[in-house]
Each structure stands twice: as structure tokens, then as C-alpha cells.
Write a protein that holds these residues in place. Sequence first.
Motif, PDB file in Angstrom:
ATOM      1  N   LYS A   1       0.848  -1.194   0.000  1.00  0.00           N
ATOM      2  CA  LYS A   1       0.000   0.000   0.000  1.00  0.00           C
ATOM      3  C   LYS A   1       0.880   1.240   0.000  1.00  0.00           C
ATOM      4  O   LYS A   1       1.804   1.371   0.804  1.00  0.00           O
ATOM      5  CB  LYS A   1      -0.902   0.007   1.228  1.00  0.00           C
ATOM      6  N   HIS A   2       0.602   2.176  -0.910  1.00  0.00           N
ATOM      7  CA  HIS A   2       1.405   3.392  -1.009  1.00  0.00           C
ATOM      8  C   HIS A   2       1.067   4.349   0.126  1.00  0.00           C
ATOM      9  O   HIS A   2      -0.088   4.474   0.544  1.00  0.00           O
ATOM     10  CB  HIS A   2       1.151   4.088  -2.347  1.00  0.00           C
ATOM     11  N   THR A   3       2.089   5.019   0.625  1.00  0.00           N
ATOM     12  CA  THR A   3       1.906   6.042   1.654  1.00  0.00           C
ATOM     13  C   THR A   3       2.446   7.358   1.132  1.00  0.00           C
ATOM     14  O   THR A   3       3.162   7.412   0.131  1.00  0.00           O
ATOM     15  CB  THR A   3       2.661   5.655   2.942  1.00  0.00           C
ATOM     16  N   LEU A   4       2.114   8.427   1.826  1.00  0.00           N
ATOM     17  CA  LEU A   4       2.602   9.742   1.436  1.00  0.00           C
ATOM     18  C   LEU A   4       4.110   9.818   1.626  1.00  0.00           C
ATOM     19  O   LEU A   4       4.676   9.165   2.500  1.00  0.00           O
ATOM     20  CB  LEU A   4       1.909  10.816   2.280  1.00  0.00           C
ATOM     21  N   PRO A   5       4.802  10.608   0.804  1.00  0.00           N
ATOM     22  CA  PRO A   5       6.250  10.750   0.980  1.00  0.00           C
ATOM     23  C   PRO A   5       6.567  11.404   2.322  1.00  0.00           C
ATOM     24  O   PRO A   5       5.729  12.134   2.868  1.00  0.00           O
ATOM     25  CB  PRO A   5       6.651  11.662  -0.190  1.00  0.00           C
ATOM     26  N   PRO A   6       7.750  11.145   2.882  1.00  0.00           N
ATOM     27  CA  PRO A   6       8.095  11.720   4.191  1.00  0.00           C
ATOM     28  C   PRO A   6       8.152  13.242   4.131  1.00  0.00           C
ATOM     29  O   PRO A   6       8.507  13.825   3.100  1.00  0.00           O
ATOM     30  CB  PRO A   6       9.482  11.119   4.480  1.00  0.00           C
ATOM     31  N   VAL A   7       7.786  13.854   5.228  1.00  0.00           N
ATOM     32  CA  VAL A   7       7.831  15.315   5.313  1.00  0.00           C
ATOM     33  C   VAL A   7       9.271  15.743   5.591  1.00  0.00           C
ATOM     34  O   VAL A   7       9.862  15.354   6.597  1.00  0.00           O
ATOM     35  CB  VAL A   7       6.895  15.827   6.424  1.00  0.00           C
ATOM     36  N   GLN A   8       9.843  16.519   4.704  1.00  0.00           N
ATOM     37  CA  GLN A   8      11.212  16.984   4.867  1.00  0.00           C
ATOM     38  C   GLN A   8      11.212  18.405   5.428  1.00  0.00           C
ATOM     39  O   GLN A   8      10.309  19.193   5.149  1.00  0.00           O
ATOM     40  CB  GLN A   8      11.953  16.954   3.527  1.00  0.00           C
ATOM     41  N   PRO A   9      12.210  18.740   6.234  1.00  0.00           N
ATOM     42  CA  PRO A   9      12.249  20.081   6.817  1.00  0.00           C
ATOM     43  C   PRO A   9      12.414  21.148   5.753  1.00  0.00           C
ATOM     44  O   PRO A   9      13.051  20.918   4.720  1.00  0.00           O
ATOM     45  CB  PRO A   9      13.477  20.023   7.745  1.00  0.00           C
ATOM     46  N   GLN A  10      11.839  22.298   6.005  1.00  0.00           N
ATOM     47  CA  GLN A  10      11.963  23.414   5.072  1.00  0.00           C
ATOM     48  C   GLN A  10      13.328  24.062   5.253  1.00  0.00           C
ATOM     49  O   GLN A  10      13.569  24.799   6.191  1.00  0.00           O
ATOM     50  CB  GLN A  10      10.844  24.431   5.322  1.00  0.00           C
ATOM     51  N   MET A  11      14.253  23.736   4.357  1.00  0.00           N
ATOM     52  CA  MET A  11      15.611  24.276   4.428  1.00  0.00           C
ATOM     53  C   MET A  11      16.003  24.808   3.056  1.00  0.00           C
ATOM     54  O   MET A  11      15.558  24.302   2.025  1.00  0.00           O
ATOM     55  CB  MET A  11      16.614  23.193   4.871  1.00  0.00           C
ATOM     56  N   GLU A  12      16.835  25.827   3.065  1.00  0.00           N
ATOM     57  CA  GLU A  12      17.351  26.359   1.809  1.00  0.00           C
ATOM     58  C   GLU A  12      18.432  25.423   1.300  1.00  0.00           C
ATOM     59  O   GLU A  12      19.499  25.308   1.893  1.00  0.00           O
ATOM     60  CB  GLU A  12      17.915  27.762   2.030  1.00  0.00           C
ATOM     61  N   MET A  13      18.138  24.710   0.206  1.00  0.00           N
ATOM     62  CA  MET A  13      19.059  23.709  -0.309  1.00  0.00           C
ATOM     63  C   MET A  13      19.618  24.102  -1.673  1.00  0.00           C
ATOM     64  O   MET A  13      19.891  23.253  -2.507  1.00  0.00           O
ATOM     65  CB  MET A  13      18.369  22.348  -0.389  1.00  0.00           C
ATOM     66  N   ALA A  14      19.737  25.416  -1.920  1.00  0.00           N
ATOM     67  CA  ALA A  14      20.343  25.849  -3.175  1.00  0.00           C
ATOM     68  C   ALA A  14      21.773  25.342  -3.265  1.00  0.00           C
ATOM     69  O   ALA A  14      22.278  25.037  -4.346  1.00  0.00           O
ATOM     70  CB  ALA A  14      20.290  27.371  -3.282  1.00  0.00           C
ATOM     71  N   ASP A  15      22.430  25.223  -2.112  1.00  0.00           N
ATOM     72  CA  ASP A  15      23.804  24.718  -2.057  1.00  0.00           C
ATOM     73  C   ASP A  15      23.902  23.729  -0.898  1.00  0.00           C
ATOM     74  O   ASP A  15      24.186  24.119   0.242  1.00  0.00           O
ATOM     75  CB  ASP A  15      24.786  25.870  -1.867  1.00  0.00           C
ATOM     76  N   PRO A  16      23.652  22.426  -1.148  1.00  0.00           N
ATOM     77  CA  PRO A  16      23.710  21.434  -0.072  1.00  0.00           C
ATOM     78  C   PRO A  16      25.061  21.381   0.629  1.00  0.00           C
ATOM     79  O   PRO A  16      25.119  21.116   1.832  1.00  0.00           O
ATOM     80  CB  PRO A  16      23.404  20.114  -0.794  1.00  0.00           C
ATOM     81  N   VAL A  17      26.150  21.651  -0.097  1.00  0.00           N
ATOM     82  CA  VAL A  17      27.476  21.600   0.523  1.00  0.00           C
ATOM     83  C   VAL A  17      27.600  22.680   1.592  1.00  0.00           C
ATOM     84  O   VAL A  17      28.097  22.436   2.699  1.00  0.00           O
ATOM     85  CB  VAL A  17      28.590  21.743  -0.534  1.00  0.00           C
ATOM     86  N   ALA A  18      27.142  23.893   1.291  1.00  0.00           N
ATOM     87  CA  ALA A  18      27.199  24.983   2.265  1.00  0.00           C
ATOM     88  C   ALA A  18      26.347  24.656   3.489  1.00  0.00           C
ATOM     89  O   ALA A  18      26.741  24.928   4.629  1.00  0.00           O
ATOM     90  CB  ALA A  18      26.743  26.286   1.619  1.00  0.00           C
TER      91      ALA A  18
END
Length: 218
Positions: free
Chosen positions: A35-52
Motif C-alpha cells: 500500500k502506497h503512503t505519502l512521501p516523508p515530510v522533509q524540513p523546510q531548508m534552503e538547499m540551493a547549495d547542499p554543501v554549504a
Amino acid sequence: MTDSRSRIIDRIARSTGGNFSTDSLEESFKALTVKHTLPPVQPQMEMADPVATFISEAGRNGARVTELESIAQVTPWLRDNTDNTSTSARFHLSPSILTQSLDWDGLTTTTETPTAAQSWGVVQAHTGIAETGTVMSLSDECPSGLLFLVERLVIVIAREDIVAYQEDAWQRLRARNILPRTVNWITGPSRTADIEQQIQIGAHGPREADYLVIDKPR
């Protein structure tokens, strides 16, 4: 009378919005697992640059982060950071680090399990996670003991191996096709507040942690 297992399956089915028969346990389990479930809720973060973001979060968790141009600069960095130590450092190398052609001249290295003070672990992470400043290490690339039994842990991580969220890290691991026996997550130096509710550093792992972010891994 309905047995306890059937009642449990029925409750799970109703709580997930399903309408499954409890006549067949096998079919009910199969229906629940697909049975399919909703995707996990991810935190609202600025991910323009994941390395930074990774560097910022790692610093917040007590890790020292240094950016290097290439992996060839790892051993010069180690020499510079051990010049002021009172005793000679002993570097315990992970298998993934050993595959790199690095100049270890003048440095005491070993592949044995760490046992003494002044021991450094030098390992290469599989994935860095920007969300929490965490690194993922796989046991077939780095023995788990090397991560927890050294006084200072140096983790090499390539910029291209840093992802935004932990779900991305699991996806990279699945794409590898071969699963390791153990997956370890390291977020800065070891610390705990179980003792009198005060932060204790190095209670069950390294007292210091360095992340070396490499532009060119090879």
C-alpha cells in the motif's frame, strides 16, 4: 472466534484506510506492505547549495570542517595538525582510504583496531547529509570500531557525495546494489547528556571530529 493476529491486522488495515480481509494472513500482509503512503515530510531548508548547508550544520554539531582542493592535500593537512601534539599520533586507516594513492611518509599508520590515546582515525565517508551535517559510513568501506575507538576522527568526504536529505543518502546506498553489514551515522564528536544532564564529550566515541570536504576525490 477471531484470533489476536487477525485482530491486529484488521486494526492496522482500518488505521491505514485499507479494506483487507483477515481470512488470509499472508494476503493481508502482502496488501499492507504494497500500500502506497505519502512521501516523508522533509524540513523546510534552503538547499540551493547542499554543501554549504552541510558545512554549516556540521559546525553546529561540533565538527571542524576544512575544505581542500584535492584528496592529495589530506596528508599535508594531517602533518600540519599533528606538529603541535605532545606525542606522536598514530593514524588508523580505513580500507577506502588505503585505496587512495596518498603520501604517508613521516606519518605512523596502521590498519589495526585502535586501542590507545593519541589515536586518529582517517576514513572516507560514503555520503554526507546536508540536512543534519551527518556522514554515512559503510562497514565494508570502514570497520565500525575505527569510528568509535579513536580519540580523533578525520572523515574525508567529496563534495559530489553530499546530498540534501537523508532519504537521498538511502537512495544512493540502494543504487550501490550491495548492502553492507552495518551502516553508521556520524554527527560530529561523541557527546551525551545522560550524566547529570550535562554535555560530556567523548563518552562513547571520538572527542574530536574533523570533516575534510574535498573538491576532487581522485
